[in-house]
Design an enzyme around this catalytic site. Structure first.
Site, PDB file in Angstrom:
ATOM      1  N   CYS A 102       0.677  -1.157  -0.101  1.00 36.37           N
ATOM      2  CA  CYS A 102      -0.007   0.113   0.126  1.00 36.37           C
ATOM      3  C   CYS A 102       0.876   1.272   0.009  1.00 36.37           C
ATOM      4  O   CYS A 102       1.819   1.429  -0.952  1.00 36.37           O
ATOM      5  CB  CYS A 102      -0.925  -0.044   1.016  1.00 36.37           C
ATOM      6  SG  CYS A 102      -2.340   1.177   1.240  1.00 36.37           S
ATOM      7  N   HIS A 103       0.614   1.765   1.158  1.00 31.19           N
ATOM      8  CA  HIS A 103       1.518   3.282   1.209  1.00 31.19           C
ATOM      9  C   HIS A 103       3.059   2.940   1.827  1.00 31.19           C
ATOM     10  O   HIS A 103       3.781   3.958   2.114  1.00 31.19           O
ATOM     11  CB  HIS A 103       1.023   4.292   1.856  1.00 31.19           C
ATOM     12  CG  HIS A 103      -0.068   4.810   1.468  1.00 31.19           C
ATOM     13  ND1 HIS A 103      -1.425   4.387   1.249  1.00 31.19           N
ATOM     14  CD2 HIS A 103      -0.268   6.204   0.501  1.00 31.19           C
ATOM     15  CE1 HIS A 103      -2.261   5.069   0.229  1.00 31.19           C
ATOM     16  NE2 HIS A 103      -1.731   6.124   0.051  1.00 31.19           N
TER      17      HIS A 103
END
Length: 187
Positions: free
Chosen positions: A112-113
């Site tokens: 994800c991030h």
């Protein structure tokens, strides 16, 4: 193909606001496969999850970041969420801890991030990765080769886009952990 990770040690680097499923799912999968998994954090005692749209559960911290060493682990995992990687990327200890896994050629997973931490650690230039689509430009600007795939693995670096890709991410984490060090996994 079956991979053995029994007895291997994995650090999950987390700050308050990690996406709950992105810590919980890899941790459960790796433990079920026989790996020892520890949550490493600068937070004291517990670290708080973000569960999609609101705060989630508190998770016990197994090892203080200030006392953790990459020497003690076979793999590093960095969950996403917005808050977690944003906090970690401004923490010198977290960046040094992350960098050491690359220097020791050990597998690293980020979802994800989570790759934001890899950018700030200076280990992403020239690497093939994926991430949550909104940070694609950050990765490309840092010199990474971004691909829109559920999981991208290059020389021990495993990246995925989001919780929807956790099954593929977890499977690749087990494979890379079983394989061990990768000579081309470098900082």
């Amino acid at each position: 193909m079956s991979y053995s990770v029994k007895g291997k040690r994995v650090a999950i680097l987390a700050a308050n606001g990690f996406e709950e499923s992105e810590l919980q799912s890899p941790r459960q999968t790796l433990k079920a496969a026989g790996a020892e998994v520890e949550i490493v954090s600068a937070e004291k005692d517990t670290v708080k999850a973000w569960a999609k749209t609101d705060w989630g559960d508190d998770y016990p911290v197994d090892r203080a970041l200030a006392e953790a060493s990459a020497d003690d682990y076979d793999m590093l995992i960095i969950p996403g969420g917005l808050f977690n990687p944003d906090s970690l990327r401004s923490d010198t200890d977290a960046l040094n801890f992350t960098r050491r896994f690359f220097e020791q050629h050990k597998p690293v997973g980020a979802i994800c991030h989570g790759p934001w931490v890899l950018i700030s650690a200076g280990v992403i230039n020239g690497r093939d990765v994926t991430s949550y689509p909104s940070i694609k430009d950050d990765l490309v600007n840092a010199g990474a080769n971004w691909h829109d795939q559920e999981v991208v693995c290059e020389n021990g670096l495993v990246t995925s886009r989001s919780p929807e890709d956790l099954e593929a991410f977890n499977n690749k984490l087990i494979e890379e952990l079983a394989e061990g060090k990768h000579k081309r996994q470098v900082a």
